[in-house]
Design a protein around this motif. Structure first.
Motif, PDB file in Angstrom:
ATOM      1  N   ALA A 165       0.837  -1.205   0.000  1.00  0.00           N
ATOM      2  CA  ALA A 165       0.000   0.000   0.000  1.00  0.00           C
ATOM      3  C   ALA A 165       0.870   1.253   0.000  1.00  0.00           C
ATOM      4  CB  ALA A 165      -0.925  -0.002   1.212  1.00  0.00           C
ATOM      5  N   TYR A 171      -5.275   0.631   2.689  1.00  0.00           N
ATOM      6  CA  TYR A 171      -5.942  -0.627   2.374  1.00  0.00           C
ATOM      7  C   TYR A 171      -7.154  -0.759   3.281  1.00  0.00           C
ATOM      8  CZ  TYR A 171      -2.878  -1.933   6.266  1.00  0.00           C
ATOM      9  OH  TYR A 171      -2.204  -1.950   7.456  1.00  0.00           O
ATOM     10  N   ILE A 210      -6.201  -3.291  -1.384  1.00  0.00           N
ATOM     11  CA  ILE A 210      -5.365  -2.091  -1.382  1.00  0.00           C
ATOM     12  C   ILE A 210      -6.064  -0.990  -2.166  1.00  0.00           C
ATOM     13  CG2 ILE A 210      -3.151  -1.126  -2.116  1.00  0.00           C
ATOM     14  CD1 ILE A 210      -1.915  -3.850  -1.734  1.00  0.00           C
ATOM     15  N   LYS A 213      -2.037   1.524  -4.494  1.00  0.00           N
ATOM     16  CA  LYS A 213      -0.869   0.649  -4.525  1.00  0.00           C
ATOM     17  C   LYS A 213       0.423   1.449  -4.442  1.00  0.00           C
ATOM     18  CE  LYS A 213      -3.001  -3.101  -7.163  1.00  0.00           C
ATOM     19  NZ  LYS A 213      -2.929  -3.940  -8.386  1.00  0.00           N
ATOM     20  N   GLY A 219       2.353  -2.493  -5.704  1.00  0.00           N
ATOM     21  CA  GLY A 219       1.404  -3.189  -4.847  1.00  0.00           C
ATOM     22  C   GLY A 219       1.795  -4.598  -4.475  1.00  0.00           C
ATOM     23  N   ARG A 254       3.433  -8.978   0.010  1.00  0.00           N
ATOM     24  CA  ARG A 254       2.557  -8.281   0.960  1.00  0.00           C
ATOM     25  C   ARG A 254       2.677  -8.797   2.388  1.00  0.00           C
ATOM     26  NH1 ARG A 254      -2.618  -8.255  -3.186  1.00  0.00           N
ATOM     27  NH2 ARG A 254      -1.623  -6.953  -4.783  1.00  0.00           N
TER      28      ARG A 254
END
Length: 387
Positions: A165, A171, A210, A213, A219, A254
């Motif tokens: 993010a 997000y 998200i 990004k 992202g 992530r």
């Protein structure tokens, strides 16, 4: 940096019972769990810190040493009870303490981690493993070595701290699955209603969407970069062995788990010594006068050279054993030997004077040999090398 007191980390007294320590750790682990604090590096460190404290205080022997000597009693000022929070990965923690939470994740919505089935919880991405070959000299095999490897790999994005993010709060919880990462469908069949659980199609099982990004990683939460990794290779490793370095592979997308670094061992050929398991073999070539009169030969070892006396009358293909001059066993079960195989050598070109001397010796009774019953041929000797 000064390490915090383990009792202070878990907020228990020194007289706390094992059950109280276990309960306190579970509380801290849930409080700082990665699923509850996505992308929060401070929470991740506290999560690891609590695991390190529990690893020591839940072990009676380590707890006793810690109570008497502090951090120095369980691995020194820079280490904890057998591991450091900075060296462990999430996989290490969940495999060691997953039973506290039922073996299938932490429960309470935190099903994405743990030692067992995720139970339909949020998807946590795991980075792929990296494989590298490391070539060692015979001396490095004999003594062990620390190697620094420069790796091209995926690392957590510094801009978004691995969240993917753009900003810390860019997000939102997925409205389709409400953050669980999965959706439940009810289908009417002839036998009645059938309920199935599947990965949420809106967030692909991540439980979050998200909004903006990260521009640096698009992202993904990871970027391609270089990292220098130090690995300690134990003595006695062999060609083709694979060492696993936990958590040093590619970073997971992530905020996911890191993959492992798989180190495949290869060996350089030594100019003089041949490896045979933990034993080493050296081929020594002697001339006719050496066999007949005896001599002193200089034998190379891994570290240096040693002098070996060859008795007069020694026969070709004899094998001398230098005990303990081989390689150490990788599991610590002693060392192999250095086997010296003695071979006959003859010059290809000789002078006229040397020819006359040899022809005279050829007619001498002492140089006419008929094999006796006690003589062993080369293959019999080789069969008995390791007896």
């Amino acid at each position: 940096m000064t390490k915090r007191d383990f009792y202070e980390i878990l907020e228990v007294s020194k007289n706390a019972s094992p059950e109280e320590i276990k309960k306190a750790y579970r509380k801290k682990a849930i409080q700082y769990h990665p699923d509850k604090n996505p992308g929060n590096k401070e929470a991740e460190e506290k999560f690891k810190e609590a695991a390190e404290a529990y690893e020591v205080l839940s072990n009676p022997q380590k707890k006793q040493r810690y109570d008497q000597f502090g951090h120095a009693g369980v691995g020194g000022a820079g280490g904890g009870g057998g591991f450091s929070q900075h060296d462990m990965s999430m996989d290490d923690i969940f495999s060691m303490f997953g039973d506290i939470f039922g073996g299938g994740g932490f429960g309470g919505g935190f099903g994405g981690f743990g030692g067992g089935s995720r139970g339909g919880g949020r998807r946590v991405h795991r980075g792929s493993d990296l494989r590298v070959k490391v070539t060692l000299s015979l001396q490095e095999v004999a003594n062990g070595v620390e190697k620094k490897l420069k790796l091209k790999k995926y690392k957590a994005c510094d801009t978004c701290h691995g969240t993917g993010a753009q900003g810390g709060n860019d997000y939102t919880t997925c409205s389709t699955c409400r953050g669980s990462g999965h959706v439940t469908r009810v289908t009417n069949t002839l036998l009645g209603q059938m309920q199935t659980t599947a990965t949420c199609p809106s967030c692909n099982g991540e439980g979050q969407i998200i909004k903006n990004k990260c521009s640096a990683c698009a992202g993904e939460g990871v970027v391609r970069d270089e990292e220098v990794v130090s690995i300690k290779i134990p003595a006695g490793v062999a060609e083709g062995m694979q060492l696993n370095v936990s958590g040093k592979g590619n970073a997971g997308r992530r905020g996911g788990l890191n993959g492992d670094l798989l180190v495949i061992i290869t060996e350089e050929n030594h100019p003089d010594l041949i490896r045979d398991g933990n034993n080493l073999i050296y081929n020594l070539f002697l001339s006719l006068p050496d066999f007949a009169l005896g001599t002193t030969a200089e034998i190379p070892t891994v570290e240096s050279k040693v002098k070996v006396k060859i008795e007069a009358g020694t026969q070709p293909e004899k094998i001398l054993r230098l005990r303990g001059k081989g390689l150490p066993d990788v599991n610590g079960y002693g060392k192999g030997d250095l086997l010296v195989r003695i071979h006959a050598w003859a010059p290809k070109n000789i002078s006229a004077e040397e020819r006359k001397m040899l022809e005279k010796l050829q007619e001498s009774p002492n140089f006419k040999h008929t094999p006796g019953a006690g003589d062993k041929n080369f293959f019999e000797k080789m069969k008995n090398i390791f007896e």
